[in-house]
Design an enzyme around this catalytic site. Structure first.
Site, mmCIF file in Angstrom:
data_model
loop_
_atom_site.group_PDB
_atom_site.id
_atom_site.type_symbol
_atom_site.label_atom_id
_atom_site.label_comp_id
_atom_site.label_asym_id
_atom_site.label_seq_id
_atom_site.Cartn_x
_atom_site.Cartn_y
_atom_site.Cartn_z
ATOM 1 N N CYS A 171 -5.081 -0.560 -6.964
ATOM 2 C CA CYS A 171 -3.759 -0.908 -6.024
ATOM 3 C C CYS A 171 -3.789 -2.174 -6.021
ATOM 4 O O CYS A 171 -3.004 -2.953 -6.027
ATOM 5 C CB CYS A 171 -3.899 -0.222 -4.721
ATOM 6 S SG CYS A 171 -5.079 -0.509 -3.542
ATOM 7 N N CYS A 206 0.704 -1.344 -0.150
ATOM 8 C CA CYS A 206 0.001 -0.089 -0.047
ATOM 9 C C CYS A 206 0.899 1.420 -0.089
ATOM 10 O O CYS A 206 1.533 1.455 1.021
ATOM 11 C CB CYS A 206 -1.182 -0.082 1.135
ATOM 12 S SG CYS A 206 -1.841 1.622 1.530
ATOM 13 N N TYR A 239 -9.353 0.759 -4.934
ATOM 14 C CA TYR A 239 -9.011 -0.877 -4.529
ATOM 15 C C TYR A 239 -8.897 -1.820 -5.923
ATOM 16 O O TYR A 239 -8.381 -2.705 -5.632
ATOM 17 C CB TYR A 239 -9.946 -1.203 -3.461
ATOM 18 C CG TYR A 239 -9.510 -0.951 -2.240
ATOM 19 C CD1 TYR A 239 -9.025 0.356 -1.872
ATOM 20 C CD2 TYR A 239 -9.733 -1.823 -1.065
ATOM 21 C CE1 TYR A 239 -8.609 0.616 -0.482
ATOM 22 C CE2 TYR A 239 -9.183 -1.472 0.220
ATOM 23 C CZ TYR A 239 -8.732 -0.353 0.384
ATOM 24 O OH TYR A 239 -8.424 0.066 1.698
ATOM 25 N N HIS A 266 -12.718 5.765 -2.802
ATOM 26 C CA HIS A 266 -11.614 4.972 -2.328
ATOM 27 C C HIS A 266 -11.991 3.360 -2.755
ATOM 28 O O HIS A 266 -11.150 2.399 -2.859
ATOM 29 C CB HIS A 266 -11.481 5.203 -0.822
ATOM 30 C CG HIS A 266 -10.191 4.571 -0.243
ATOM 31 N ND1 HIS A 266 -8.978 5.283 -1.040
ATOM 32 C CD2 HIS A 266 -9.747 3.851 0.649
ATOM 33 C CE1 HIS A 266 -7.789 4.898 -0.517
ATOM 34 N NE2 HIS A 266 -8.261 3.987 0.720
ATOM 35 N N THR A 306 -3.833 5.059 7.090
ATOM 36 C CA THR A 306 -3.111 4.846 6.294
ATOM 37 C C THR A 306 -2.202 5.788 5.852
ATOM 38 O O THR A 306 -2.642 7.079 5.540
ATOM 39 C CB THR A 306 -3.655 4.482 4.835
ATOM 40 O OG1 THR A 306 -4.809 3.334 5.099
ATOM 41 C CG2 THR A 306 -2.747 3.892 3.746
ATOM 42 N N GLU A 322 -0.281 1.932 8.856
ATOM 43 C CA GLU A 322 -1.499 2.338 9.623
ATOM 44 C C GLU A 322 -1.056 2.966 10.871
ATOM 45 O O GLU A 322 -0.063 2.493 11.437
ATOM 46 C CB GLU A 322 -2.754 1.234 9.735
ATOM 47 C CG GLU A 322 -2.929 0.388 8.648
ATOM 48 C CD GLU A 322 -3.436 0.948 7.238
ATOM 49 O OE1 GLU A 322 -4.098 1.855 7.256
ATOM 50 O OE2 GLU A 322 -3.189 0.405 6.490
ATOM 51 N N GLU A 375 -7.190 -5.436 4.692
ATOM 52 C CA GLU A 375 -7.426 -4.058 4.306
ATOM 53 C C GLU A 375 -8.411 -4.246 2.927
ATOM 54 O O GLU A 375 -9.311 -3.395 2.797
ATOM 55 C CB GLU A 375 -6.264 -3.384 3.453
ATOM 56 C CG GLU A 375 -6.428 -1.798 3.322
ATOM 57 C CD GLU A 375 -5.456 -0.990 3.008
ATOM 58 O OE1 GLU A 375 -4.425 -1.466 2.512
ATOM 59 O OE2 GLU A 375 -5.231 0.177 3.737
ATOM 60 N N CYS A 383 -3.294 7.502 -1.645
ATOM 61 C CA CYS A 383 -4.431 7.511 -2.267
ATOM 62 C C CYS A 383 -5.929 8.109 -1.240
ATOM 63 O O CYS A 383 -6.523 8.692 -1.935
ATOM 64 C CB CYS A 383 -5.168 6.187 -2.781
ATOM 65 S SG CYS A 383 -3.845 5.183 -3.457
HETATM 66 FE FE1 SF4 Z 1 -3.062 1.930 0.324
HETATM 67 FE FE2 SF4 Z 1 -4.841 1.010 -2.033
HETATM 68 FE FE3 SF4 Z 1 -5.895 2.663 -0.334
HETATM 69 FE FE4 SF4 Z 1 -4.184 3.391 -2.033
HETATM 70 S S1 SF4 Z 1 -5.837 2.563 -2.349
HETATM 71 S S2 SF4 Z 1 -3.965 3.977 0.155
HETATM 72 S S3 SF4 Z 1 -2.720 1.869 -1.823
HETATM 73 S S4 SF4 Z 1 -5.163 0.407 0.040
HETATM 74 FE FE FE Z 2 -6.939 1.697 2.423
#
Ligand code: SF4
Ligand code: FE
Length: 490
Positions: free
Chosen positions: A300, A100, A297, A293, A191, A258, A448, A104
């Site tokens: 990422c 991660c 996902y 968000h 995060t 985190e 996560e 983001c």
């Molecule tokens: Fe982390 Fe994925 Fe959230 Fe970006 S979208 S902060 S990489 S979990």
């Molecule tokens: Fe996250």
């Protein structure tokens, strides 16, 4: 400046003054700590790739506020192309970090707050949007990392924020002054908090009029007076503190991060407040941040799974089973699941639409469906990777044993797969699978995936709300001839 080099980012962290506790100690140099350093590298990659010409299409954008070239992580989405580029950028970063990269949440938060402040101002004649634009411009100009802080500890889930036995279980205003407000509370599971420059706070749920003091959004520097953080542990994280454990860690260079952020009577000046008691706008803000968000996902996590699928394919090759049909089929299944996630994120981006503020929001239904799939598919992808990896995943000796002059040769001899592949390659591929499936990477790729951007039930509530069963029933009535029959009978 508009674009910071990776080294400038690393140097800038020394100036933030963030207070971080780990194992009960307040850390002197948190970003240098062996358990934290890899997560700093991970955000560092968002700067490093932005400097490389071949990635700039993904990694940079043009600010609609200044016309300057900026890092895409600080961009306000100006069209569906921007939304799609965001997902592609996240996949690329997932592929290069298998973790991660944390940045983001801030990108998604600035976009959610941008459209919401515009609408609050229209309703109330407030000045939040102009204030927020100044904040975004500063973030873009300095190329800062913003932690989007939404999740409150929540205490007794049956009770509304203002009805909790301990009023601090949701972050709230404790004092109003002519020049700003004092807030108290905490934000959990944050995060990248330790590696950020600014915290952008948002409410965590829709609010009733009696929750007025809890409907608050604002931004403060991470080092502001009254703020401190408690670092979150991940499984096997202390391997990072062992000597000669590069191989054992599986992903030595990168990791997620985190933290629990405590706000112990923190002053927020008026110009940094973006919502203050306009309770009915809380829900929109939460929904928009969550949707962005959830879209994230399918970018990422897909990039991380590209690495996991690659590691499983290597493990098969190093064992000499890469041509077995069932292995090929498992790799195909992993790929199919992964690309399904990606399809969802691209689709919700392509169907994005313009908000009254001018920025673009993703299609809410498809973003929620994507994230619902993300709560499931990574578990199956991981199961298949473990299946291909074999039992050695859970029984490998340590790097120290492998490198030991006396017992190392036995490890080399008895852990060998295909004769011309070094045993160490085999161990490295398996340790990488272990990292993502069971180790620190699992915090990011599994837990996560389940709870980040909202637990599965949160998406199901949104899916139910958006499903429009009445329209579907109408379609069915027509095709089934129910309405026609009714008409004829009438
Ligand atoms: Fe982390 Fe994925 Fe959230 Fe970006 S979208 S902060 S990489 S979990
Ligand atoms: Fe996250």
């Amino acid at each position: 400046m508009a674009l910071m080099a990776k080294q400038q980012y690393l140097d800038s962290l020394k100036q933030t003054g963030v207070k971080v506790y780990l194992f009960g100690d307040l850390l002197d140099n948190p970003h240098e700590h062996p358990m934290i350093r890899a997560s700093v590298n991970c955000i560092g990659m968002t700067y490093e790739l932005a400097e490389i010409p071949e990635f700039q299409e993904h990694m940079t954008a043009t600010s609609h506020l200044t016309g300057n070239k900026i890092n895409r992580f600080t961009h306000i989405f100006q069209g569906t192309d921007d939304l799609i580029a965001k997902v592609k950028m996240q996949r690329v970063l997932g592929q290069r970090t298998a973790s991660c990269f944390q940045r983001c949440v801030g990108m998604d938060a600035i976009n959610a707050v941008y459209s919401t402040t515009f609408e609050v101002d229209q309703d109330y004649g407030t000045n939040y949007h102009e204030n927020f634009k100044k904040f975004v411009e500063m973030v873009q100009d300095k190329d800062l990392v913003v932690v989007g802080a939404m999740t409150d500890p929540k205490g007794n889930r049956k009770l509304r924020p203002s009805k909790q036995a301990d009023p601090d279980l949701y972050l709230h205003v404790v004092e109003r002054r002519p020049d700003g407000v004092i807030v108290r509370g905490a934000k959990a599971h944050q995060t990248g908090a330790v590696n950020s420059h600014e915290i952008l706070v948002m409410p965590t749920i829709s609010m009733n009029p009696e929750d007025k003091d809890y409907a608050i959004s604002f931004a403060v520097p991470v080092g502001a007076e009254g703020i401190f953080m408690i670092y979150g542990r991940q499984s096997s994280d202390t391997r990072k503190m062992e000597e000669s454990a590069d191989l054992d860690i599986g992903n030595y260079t990168f990791s997620g991060q985190e933290a629990l952020i405590i706000f112990d009577n923190v002053f927020v000046p008026n110009e940094r407040i973006f919502l203050n008691g306009e309770t009915e706008h809380s829900e929109n803000l939460v929904e928009r941040f969550a949707a962005y968000h959830r879209q994230s996902y399918g970018g990422c996590k897909v990039g991380v799974a590209d690495v996991l699928i690659g590691a499983a394919a290597l493990a098969a090759e190093f064992n000499g089973v890469e041509k077995a049909n069932h292995i090929k089929d498992k790799l195909i299944e992993m790929t199919h699941l992964n690309e399904t996630l990606y399809s969802g994120s691209i689709a919700c981006s392509a169907l994005g639409y313009r908000m009254p503020a001018g920025n673009y929001l993703v299609d809410l239904m498809l973003a929620n469906v994507t994230k619902q799939n993300v709560t499931r598919f990574p578990y199956e992808i991981t199961r298949l990777a473990e299946d291909i990896g074999g039992g050695l995943l859970a029984t490998m000796p340590s790097e120290k044993d492998y490198k030991d002059s006396k017992i190392g040769p036995y490890c080399e001899k008895y852990l060998k797969g295909v004769e011309d592949i070094p045993t160490e390659y085999r161990l490295r591929a398996l340790r990488l699978i272990e990292n993502i499936a069971l180790g620190p990477g699992a915090s990011v790729y599994r837990v996560e995936s389940l709870h980040g951007a909202g637990s599965p039930q949160a998406q199901r509530i949104m899916i139910a709300r958006l499903a429009n069963f009445d329209v579907k029933k109408k379609f069915a009535r027509l095709i089934a001839g129910i309405d026609k029959t009714k008409t004829e009978n009438n």
